[in-house]
Design an enzyme around this catalytic site. Structure first.
Site, PDB file in Angstrom:
ATOM      1  N   ARG A  71       0.838  -1.189   0.000  1.00 35.33           N
ATOM      2  CA  ARG A  71       0.000   0.000   0.000  1.00 35.33           C
ATOM      3  C   ARG A  71       0.879   1.246   0.000  1.00 35.33           C
ATOM      4  NH1 ARG A  71      -1.821   0.736   4.373  1.00 35.33           N
ATOM      5  NH2 ARG A  71      -1.078  -1.079   5.504  1.00 35.33           N
ATOM      6  N   TYR A 200      -1.196  -3.710  -7.085  1.00 41.81           N
ATOM      7  CA  TYR A 200      -0.949  -4.453  -5.843  1.00 41.81           C
ATOM      8  C   TYR A 200      -2.226  -4.506  -4.979  1.00 41.81           C
ATOM      9  CZ  TYR A 200      -0.082  -5.449  -1.071  1.00 41.81           C
ATOM     10  OH  TYR A 200      -0.213  -6.006   0.175  1.00 41.81           O
ATOM     11  N   GLY A 201      -2.460  -5.635  -4.385  1.00 39.35           N
ATOM     12  CA  GLY A 201      -3.624  -5.951  -3.540  1.00 39.35           C
ATOM     13  C   GLY A 201      -4.357  -4.802  -2.903  1.00 39.35           C
ATOM     14  N   LYS A 209      -9.541  -2.620   1.686  1.00 36.92           N
ATOM     15  CA  LYS A 209      -9.266  -1.466   2.547  1.00 36.92           C
ATOM     16  C   LYS A 209     -10.039  -0.224   2.110  1.00 36.92           C
ATOM     17  CE  LYS A 209      -6.960  -3.826   5.353  1.00 36.92           C
ATOM     18  NZ  LYS A 209      -5.636  -4.250   5.377  1.00 36.92           N
ATOM     19  N   HIS A 229     -10.476  -2.566  11.539  1.00 39.68           N
ATOM     20  CA  HIS A 229      -9.367  -3.397  11.037  1.00 39.68           C
ATOM     21  C   HIS A 229      -9.117  -4.520  12.046  1.00 39.68           C
ATOM     22  CE1 HIS A 229      -4.931  -3.383   9.397  1.00 39.68           C
ATOM     23  NE2 HIS A 229      -5.651  -4.323   8.833  1.00 39.68           N
ATOM     24  N   SER A 251      -1.186  -3.510  10.371  1.00 41.48           N
ATOM     25  CA  SER A 251      -0.828  -4.407   9.281  1.00 41.48           C
ATOM     26  C   SER A 251       0.422  -5.218   9.614  1.00 41.48           C
ATOM     27  CB  SER A 251      -0.598  -3.593   8.012  1.00 41.48           C
ATOM     28  OG  SER A 251      -1.770  -2.883   7.698  1.00 41.48           O
ATOM     29  N   ALA A 252       0.367  -6.497   9.265  1.00 42.06           N
ATOM     30  CA  ALA A 252       1.487  -7.426   9.489  1.00 42.06           C
ATOM     31  C   ALA A 252       1.900  -7.500  10.964  1.00 42.06           C
ATOM     32  CB  ALA A 252       2.678  -7.075   8.600  1.00 42.06           C
ATOM     33  N   CYS A 253       0.925  -7.435  11.854  1.00 39.59           N
ATOM     34  CA  CYS A 253       1.194  -7.562  13.291  1.00 39.59           C
ATOM     35  C   CYS A 253       0.468  -8.743  13.921  1.00 39.59           C
ATOM     36  CB  CYS A 253       0.837  -6.267  14.014  1.00 39.59           C
ATOM     37  SG  CYS A 253       1.980  -4.931  13.642  1.00 39.59           S
ATOM     38  N   ASN A 257      -2.654 -14.680  11.953  1.00 40.56           N
ATOM     39  CA  ASN A 257      -2.137 -15.732  12.828  1.00 40.56           C
ATOM     40  C   ASN A 257      -3.026 -15.973  14.034  1.00 40.56           C
ATOM     41  OD1 ASN A 257       0.785 -16.937  12.260  1.00 40.56           O
ATOM     42  ND2 ASN A 257       0.592 -14.922  11.310  1.00 40.56           N
ATOM     43  N   ASP A 280      -9.133  -9.931   9.006  1.00 41.06           N
ATOM     44  CA  ASP A 280      -8.623  -8.577   8.710  1.00 41.06           C
ATOM     45  C   ASP A 280      -9.628  -7.465   8.990  1.00 41.06           C
ATOM     46  OD1 ASP A 280      -6.261  -7.147   7.696  1.00 41.06           O
ATOM     47  OD2 ASP A 280      -7.506  -6.569   5.996  1.00 41.06           O
ATOM     48  N   SER A 376       5.018 -10.274   0.465  1.00 38.13           N
ATOM     49  CA  SER A 376       4.388 -11.201  -0.480  1.00 38.13           C
ATOM     50  C   SER A 376       3.165 -11.819   0.185  1.00 38.13           C
ATOM     51  CB  SER A 376       5.381 -12.273  -0.923  1.00 38.13           C
ATOM     52  OG  SER A 376       5.956 -12.918   0.191  1.00 38.13           O
ATOM     53  N   ARG A 377       2.185 -12.193  -0.610  1.00 35.37           N
ATOM     54  CA  ARG A 377       0.882 -12.561  -0.044  1.00 35.37           C
ATOM     55  C   ARG A 377       0.277 -13.771  -0.741  1.00 35.37           C
ATOM     56  NH1 ARG A 377      -1.514  -8.925   4.104  1.00 35.37           N
ATOM     57  NH2 ARG A 377       0.119  -7.372   4.360  1.00 35.37           N
ATOM     58  N   ARG A 408       3.157  -3.946  17.694  1.00 38.96           N
ATOM     59  CA  ARG A 408       4.539  -4.399  17.904  1.00 38.96           C
ATOM     60  C   ARG A 408       5.239  -3.405  18.801  1.00 38.96           C
ATOM     61  NH1 ARG A 408       6.958  -8.025  13.981  1.00 38.96           N
ATOM     62  NH2 ARG A 408       5.218  -8.630  12.652  1.00 38.96           N
ATOM     63  N   ASN A 505      -0.550 -17.896  22.211  1.00 35.62           N
ATOM     64  CA  ASN A 505      -1.389 -16.736  22.528  1.00 35.62           C
ATOM     65  C   ASN A 505      -2.745 -17.169  23.098  1.00 35.62           C
ATOM     66  OD1 ASN A 505       0.619 -14.988  21.682  1.00 35.62           O
ATOM     67  ND2 ASN A 505      -0.122 -14.926  19.568  1.00 35.62           N
TER      68      ASN A 505
HETATM   69  P1  GTP Z   1      -2.178  -7.731   7.474  1.00 34.65           P
HETATM   70  O1  GTP Z   1      -2.706  -8.768   6.548  1.00 34.65           O
HETATM   71  O2  GTP Z   1      -1.114  -6.889   6.859  1.00 34.65           O
HETATM   72  O3  GTP Z   1      -3.255  -6.876   8.063  1.00 34.65           O
HETATM   73  O4  GTP Z   1      -1.362  -8.507   8.636  1.00 34.65           O
HETATM   74  P2  GTP Z   1      -1.803  -9.371   9.909  1.00 34.65           P
HETATM   75  O5  GTP Z   1      -2.096  -8.470  11.049  1.00 34.65           O
HETATM   76  O6  GTP Z   1      -2.839 -10.357   9.530  1.00 34.65           O
HETATM   77  O7  GTP Z   1      -0.436 -10.139  10.281  1.00 34.65           O
HETATM   78  P3  GTP Z   1      -0.033 -11.673  10.162  1.00 34.65           P
HETATM   79  O8  GTP Z   1      -0.859 -12.561  11.041  1.00 34.65           O
HETATM   80  O9  GTP Z   1       0.032 -12.034   8.734  1.00 34.65           O
HETATM   81  O10 GTP Z   1       1.437 -11.657  10.774  1.00 34.65           O
HETATM   82  C1  GTP Z   1       2.454 -10.850  10.236  1.00 34.65           C
HETATM   83  C2  GTP Z   1       3.788 -11.303  10.724  1.00 34.65           C
HETATM   84  O11 GTP Z   1       3.821 -11.327  12.153  1.00 34.65           O
HETATM   85  C3  GTP Z   1       4.165 -12.705  10.253  1.00 34.65           C
HETATM   86  O12 GTP Z   1       5.493 -12.698   9.813  1.00 34.65           O
HETATM   87  C4  GTP Z   1       4.000 -13.546  11.485  1.00 34.65           C
HETATM   88  O13 GTP Z   1       4.875 -14.631  11.474  1.00 34.65           O
HETATM   89  C5  GTP Z   1       4.294 -12.570  12.625  1.00 34.65           C
HETATM   90  N1  GTP Z   1       3.544 -12.950  13.857  1.00 34.65           N
HETATM   91  C6  GTP Z   1       2.222 -13.201  13.938  1.00 34.65           C
HETATM   92  N2  GTP Z   1       1.853 -13.565  15.205  1.00 34.65           N
HETATM   93  C7  GTP Z   1       2.996 -13.523  15.939  1.00 34.65           C
HETATM   94  C8  GTP Z   1       3.291 -13.789  17.316  1.00 34.65           C
HETATM   95  O14 GTP Z   1       2.434 -14.137  18.127  1.00 34.65           O
HETATM   96  N3  GTP Z   1       4.592 -13.625  17.707  1.00 34.65           N
HETATM   97  C9  GTP Z   1       5.556 -13.236  16.830  1.00 34.65           C
HETATM   98  N4  GTP Z   1       6.793 -13.101  17.290  1.00 34.65           N
HETATM   99  N5  GTP Z   1       5.326 -12.999  15.522  1.00 34.65           N
HETATM  100  C10 GTP Z   1       4.065 -13.128  15.081  1.00 34.65           C
HETATM  101  C1  SPV Z   2      -2.802  -4.553   5.345  1.00 34.11           C
HETATM  102  O1  SPV Z   2      -1.830  -3.934   4.896  1.00 34.11           O
HETATM  103  O2  SPV Z   2      -3.335  -4.277   6.446  1.00 34.11           O
HETATM  104  C2  SPV Z   2      -3.352  -5.696   4.589  1.00 34.11           C
HETATM  105  C3  SPV Z   2      -2.870  -5.921   3.243  1.00 34.11           C
HETATM  106  O3  SPV Z   2      -4.223  -6.401   5.078  1.00 34.11           O
HETATM  107  S1  SPV Z   2      -3.603  -4.828   2.102  1.00 34.11           S
HETATM  108  O4  SPV Z   2      -4.749  -5.499   1.525  1.00 34.11           O
HETATM  109  O5  SPV Z   2      -2.599  -4.559   1.097  1.00 34.11           O
HETATM  110  O6  SPV Z   2      -4.024  -3.628   2.769  1.00 34.11           O
HETATM  111 MN    MN Z   3      -4.764  -5.669   7.172  1.00 40.14          MN
END
Ligand code: GTP
Ligand code: SPV
Ligand code: MN
Length: 596
Positions: A71, A200-201, A209, A229, A251-253, A257, A280, A376-377, A408, A505
Site C-alpha cells: 500500500r 498491488y492488492g 481497505k 481493522h 498491518s502485518a502484526c 495468525n 482482517d 508477499s501474499r 509491535r 497466545n
Molecule cells: P495484514 O494482513 O497486513 O493486516 O497482517 P496481519 O495483522 O494479519 O499479520 P499476520 O498474522 O500475517 O502476521 C504478520 C507477521 O507477524 C508474520 O510474519 C508472522 O509470522 C508474525 N507474527 C504473527 N503472530 C505472531 C506472534 O504471536 N509472535 C511473533 N513473534 N510474531 C508473530
Molecule cells: C494490510 O496492509 O493491512 C493488509 C494488506 O491487510 S492490504 O490489503 O494490502 O491492505
Molecule cells: Mn490488514
C-alpha cells in the site's frame, strides 16, 4: 451483456466506459466457466503463472512490479468537501480538484484493453450488514482476486435490486503502473473510489481497505455501526460454549495468525477449539438483544506469506493448498511450487526470486537476500480454512465478548492488560502505536501511532471516529464487549521476542475470556487490570516462560509509561477541538495514577 437492469449501475458503467474507452466491456457473472476462461487467458499472456496442478490444484502465481508491492499511504487520499472532515491523519484534496487532476489520466486509459465490471457483496449475501460494490478494472488479476476475496458475481446485483443507488463505485486502472502517478482516492460523500497506476492488492482490490474500511468507516459513523481493522475468532470452551473475540492489530502484526490459532496441547486435550470468522476486517452493529454483533465482510484471506509455516500457522498454510493466488513469493522450479522465508529451512536451489530472476536459493539467501518479498501474499478462499467458523456465513454475525488492541512494541506495553471500562478502552485503542512493517511502503521498524490500527484506513476525522467509539459504548452500555490490550512482541536486551506467541497466545485469550466471565481476579494497576501472578497458564512452556520472564512480560515500568503519557499529549494536540474530552480526561487520569 449487462447483468442488471439497475439504471444507476448502468449509467455509471456507461460513464466509466466513455471515460476509459476500453475495446471491450465484460460483465463478471462469477460463473465457473467465466473464471476458468479468465485464468486461461491470464496464463496465456503471462500475467499469471500456473503452478503445479497436482500439488497446488487451482493455484496461480503472480508477480507485481518491484515498485508496486505494498500500500502507498502517502498517495492515498480522503476527498471530502471540507478539509477539516478528513482530519490530520489523512491526505486530503478537494474532490473536484482531485477529479479534475485524475480525469485526464483515466481518459482513454483502457484503449486496447478490456474493462471488467465486477459486482460484489461485502458480507454474506442477504445479510442486513452486507453492502454491494461494483468495481470496474482493466486487470484480470483483480477479477481473480476479487473472486476469492468477495462474494462476486450476479448474486450481488440480485441483492442490490433494480432501483437502489446504494452501491460503492470503484474505478481501477493499472494504467502504466507509474509510481509517480499512482493514486488511491476515496470519495466518502460520493460512495466512490478511484485507484490508478497500481496492481498491488490493497491498492486495487477495492472491496478491501478502500471500501470495507475507508468508505465503510464513514458509512458506519453516519449509520450507527463500526467498520474496523479487526480479526474475528471464536473460542469453543470444553462446555461447548463459543466466545467471540475481535482484535485490531496494525498491518502485518498478527491478525491472520491469531484468527487461525491452534491451541497448545493442554488446551486441546481439555476440549478447547478456535474458529476463524475473519482475519482482517470486522463490521459490527448492535443486535436486537443489545449486544455487539460482528460479520466479516470478506470471503477470503489476503495474508502475509513470509513466516507462515505448518508450525506458526498450519491453518493458513492449509488454506493455500488449492484455488489460491500467490503474489511476489518465490518459485521452486524443481516442482513448480512456491517458497518464502520462514516456510521451512530449505530454500530451493533452483529458485526464481520474487522479481523474476533465476537464482540458487540457498546461496542467495545465505548472502542475506530474500527470495520472497517481505510483503508477499497469498489470496486464499475462506472456505479452504480447516478452522473456518460454522458461523462464517451467518447473516446476523457473531456476538462479541471482547475487543483486543495490540501492536509491535519492543518495550513498555505488557503482554496483556484490561481496560477499566469502555471509555478507558477507547483511550487504549487511540494510544495504539506499533513498529512499521512491510505492508506499506516506507521505513520498517519505526514506532508510529496507529490508533485502533486504523491510521491508514479511517475515512474521516480521527477525532470524530473516537467520538463515534464513545457513542457506541454508550449505546451498548453494560452489554458492551470488554476491551483489552496485548503485545506479543516484547523483546529482551538482545532483541529476541520473550513471548513464544502464535498458538501460545491461546493462554492470553484464556485469561481474557475468564475476565469477561468474571471468573478470575486481576491486579489493579495504573494502566489497567493485569493478570495476577500465576494466572497466565504456562503449562508446557515453563522452560521458556520462567517466572522471571513472566515478570518481565507483565511489568509496568512507570518511567516508560510517564514518557508514553507525554508522547500521547503531543500526539493528541493535532486533533484540537475534535479530541473528545473523555479521552483527554483518560490521559489525565492515567498520569495521576502513575504519579500516585
Ligand atoms: P495484514 O494482513 O497486513 O493486516 O497482517 P496481519 O495483522 O494479519 O499479520 P499476520 O498474522 O500475517 O502476521 C504478520 C507477521 O507477524 C508474520 O510474519 C508472522 O509470522 C508474525 N507474527 C504473527 N503472530 C505472531 C506472534 O504471536 N509472535 C511473533 N513473534 N510474531 C508473530
Ligand atoms: C494490510 O496492509 O493491512 C493488509 C494488506 O491487510 S492490504 O490489503 O494490502 O491492505
Ligand atoms: Mn490488514
Amino acid at each position: 451483456m449487462s447483468l442488471t437492469k439497475n439504471p444507476n449501475v448502468l449509467k455509471w458503467v456507461e460513464e466509466m466506459t466513455a471515460l476509459t474507452k476500453p475495446d471491450k466491456v465484460v460483465w463478471i457473472d462469477g460463473s465457473k466457466e467465466q473464471i476458468e476462461a479468465l485464468k486461461a487467458e491470464a496464463i496465456s499472456t503471462g500475467e499469471m503463472i500456473e503452478l503445479n496442478q497436482e500439488k497446488l490444484p487451482g493455484c496461480l502465481y503472480h508477480r507485481t512490479l518491484p515498485n508496486d508491492v505494498a500500500r502507498v499511504e502517502d498517495r492515498t487520499f480522503i476527498c471530502c468537501k471540507n478539509k477539516e472532515d478528513a482530519g490530520p491523519t489523512n491526505n486530503w484534496m478537494d474532490p473536484d480538484e482531485m477529479k479534475a487532476m485524475l480525469t485526464p489520466m483515466y481518459d482513454g486509459v483502457m484503449k486496447g484493453r478490456t474493462m471488467y465490471v465486477i459486482p460484489y457483496s461485502m458480507g454474506p449475501i442477504g445479510s442486513p450488514l452486507a453492502k454491494v460494490g461494483v468495481e470496474v478494472t482493466d486487470s484480470i488479476y483483480v477479477v481473480l482476486n476479487m473472486n476469492i476475496m468477495t462474494r462476486m458475481g450476479s448474486q450481488a446485483f440480485e441483492n442490490l435490486g433494480d432501483t437502489s443507488n446504494d452501491f460503492v463505485r470503484g474505478l481501477h486502472s493499472k494504467a502504466d503502473v507509474d509510481p509517480e502517478k499512482r493514486y488511491i482516492v476515496q470519495f466518502p460523500e460520493d460512495n466512490a473510489i478511484w485507484s490508478i497506476n497500481s496492481a498491488y492488492g490493497g491498492n486495487v482490490l477495492l472491496g478491501k481497505k478502500c471500501f470495507a474500511l475507508r468508505i465503510a468507516s464513514y458509512q458506519g459513523k453516519n449509520e450507527g455501526w463500526m467498520a474496523e481493522h479487526m480479526l474475528i475468532l471464536g473460542v469453543k470452551k470444553p462446555n461447548g460454549e463459543v466466545k467471540y473475540i475481535t482484535a485490531a492489530f496494525p498491518s502485518a502484526c498478527g491478525k491472520t495468525n491469531l484468527a487461525m490459532l491452534i491451541p497448545p496441547e493442554g488446551y486441546k486435550k481439555d476440549g478447547y477449539e478456535v474458529f476463524t470468522v475473519g482475519d482482517d476486517i470486522a463490521w459490527m452493529k448492535q443486535g436486537d438483544d443489545g449486544r455487539l454483533y460482528a460479520i466479516n465482510p470478506e470471503n477470503g484471506f489476503f495474508g502475509v506469506a513470509p513466516g507462515t509455516n505448518s508450525k506458526s500457522n498450519h491453518n493458513a498454510l492449509e488454506s493455500t493448498m488449492k484455488d489460491t493466488i500467490f503474489t511476489n513469493v518465490a518459485i521452486n522450479n524443481d516442482d513448480n511450487t512456491v517458497w518464502w522465508e520462514g516456510l521451512d529451512k530449505n530454500p530451493p536451489e533452483n529458485a526464481t526470486e520474487w522479481k523474476g530472476e533465476k537464482v540458487n536459493g540457498k546461496e542467495y539467501t545465505a548472502a542475506g537476500n530474500k527470495l520472497a518479498h517481505p510483503n508477499s501474499r497469498f489470496t486464499a478462499p475462506a472456505k479452504n480454512c480447516p478452522c473456518i467458523s460454522p458461523e462464517f456465513d451467518n447473516p446476523k454475525g457473531v456476538p462479541v465478548s471482547a475487543i483486543i488492541f495490540g501492536g509491535r512494541r519492543a518495550a513498555t506495553t505488557p503482554l496483556v492488560y484490561q481496560s477499566f471500562d469502555w471509555t478507558h478502552g477507547t483511550y487504549i485503542g487511540s494510544a495504539v502505536s506499533s513498529e512499521t512493517t512491510a505492508a506499506a511502503t516506507g521505513a520498517v521498524g519505526v514506532l508510529r501511532h496507529d490508533p485502533m490500527a486504523m491510521k491508514p484506513f479511517c475515512g474521516y476525522h480521527m477525532g470524530d471516529y473516537w467520538a463515534h467509539w464513545l457513542e457506541m459504548g454508550e449505546k451498548l452500555g453494560d452489554k458492551a464487549p470488554k476491551i483489552f490490550n496485548v503485545n506479543w512482541f516484547k523483546q529482551d536486551e538482545n532483541g529476541n521476542f520473550i513471548w513464544p506467541g502464535f498458538g501460545d497466545n491461546m493462554r492470553v485469550l484464556d485469561w481474557i475470556i475468564k475476565r469477561c466471565e468474571g471468573t478470575i481476579d486481576a491486579d489493579e494497576t495504573a494502566i489497567g487490570y493485569l493478570p495476577k501472578k500465576g494466572d497466565i497458564n504456562v503449562e508446557g512452556i515453563e522452560d521458556e516462560v520462567t517466572p522471571e520472564v513472566m515478570d518481565k512480560l507483565l511489568a509496568v515500568d512507570k518511567d516508560l509509561w510517564k514518557k508514553e503519557v507525554g508522547e500521547m499529549r503531543e500526539f493528541y494536540k493535532q486533533f484540537g477541538d475534535k479530541l473528545p474530552k473523555a479521552l483527554s480526561n483518560e490521559l489525565d487520569k492515567l498520569e495521576e495514577r502513575l504519579n500516585k
